[in-house]
Design a protein around this motif. Sequence first.
Motif, short mmCIF file in Angstrom:
data_model
loop_
_atom_site.label_atom_id
_atom_site.label_comp_id
_atom_site.label_asym_id
_atom_site.label_seq_id
_atom_site.Cartn_x
_atom_site.Cartn_y
_atom_site.Cartn_z
N CYS A 1 1.32 -1.34 -0.04
CA CYS A 1 -0.56 -0.09 0.18
C CYS A 1 1.02 1.53 0.24
O CYS A 1 1.96 1.42 0.92
N CYS B 1 0.93 3.19 3.70
CA CYS B 1 1.12 2.72 4.43
C CYS B 1 2.78 3.05 4.35
O CYS B 1 4.02 2.85 5.21
N HIS C 1 -3.58 0.51 8.84
CA HIS C 1 -4.43 0.12 7.34
C HIS C 1 -5.24 0.25 7.26
O HIS C 1 -6.32 -0.81 7.80
N HIS D 1 -6.95 3.03 0.85
CA HIS D 1 -6.13 3.66 2.15
C HIS D 1 -7.39 4.55 2.99
O HIS D 1 -7.02 5.68 2.32
ZN ZN Z 1 -2.23 1.32 3.75
#
Ligand code: ZN
Length: 115
Positions: A5, A8, A47, A99
């Motif tokens: 992600c 992230c 997340h 996200h």
């Molecule tokens: Zn994420």
Amino acid sequence: MAAPCIFCEIITGKLPGDIVFQNETVTAFRDRYPRAPIHILIVPNKHLESINSVTAADKELMGDLILIARKLATDLGISETGYRLVVNTGPDSGQSVQHLHIHLLGGNKMPLMGG
Ligand code: ZN
Ligand code: 5GP
């Protein structure tokens, strides 16, 4: 294995990001493709895919996201001129990063929503 992600990775410093605020639970960084003179994304450090993933256990976190958005608006001098907070959720909204994030948009006059 699922693709990493990007948010992230920005939060953990694996990818570069123009971070303007970070604490134990929330990170805020400038949008890479700004749609307004001020365009910041405020995200939970953990997340969560979208508002659909939020539970009652995240109540405090959700409040923190809003309060930090307001603090950034104040710090960046747009609290009186005005700003917009946007949370896209799911395909019809055009959510493109899975996200959870709040867009903080300001610094110019925006078209009315739905106008
Ligand atoms: Zn994420
Ligand atoms: P969404 O369309 O999901 O509501 O918003 C995702 C936002 O993330 C978009 O405004 C897009 O410009 C921004 N974005 C996409 N990739 C990156 C990136 O790698 N870095 C940063 N800072 N923003 C990104």
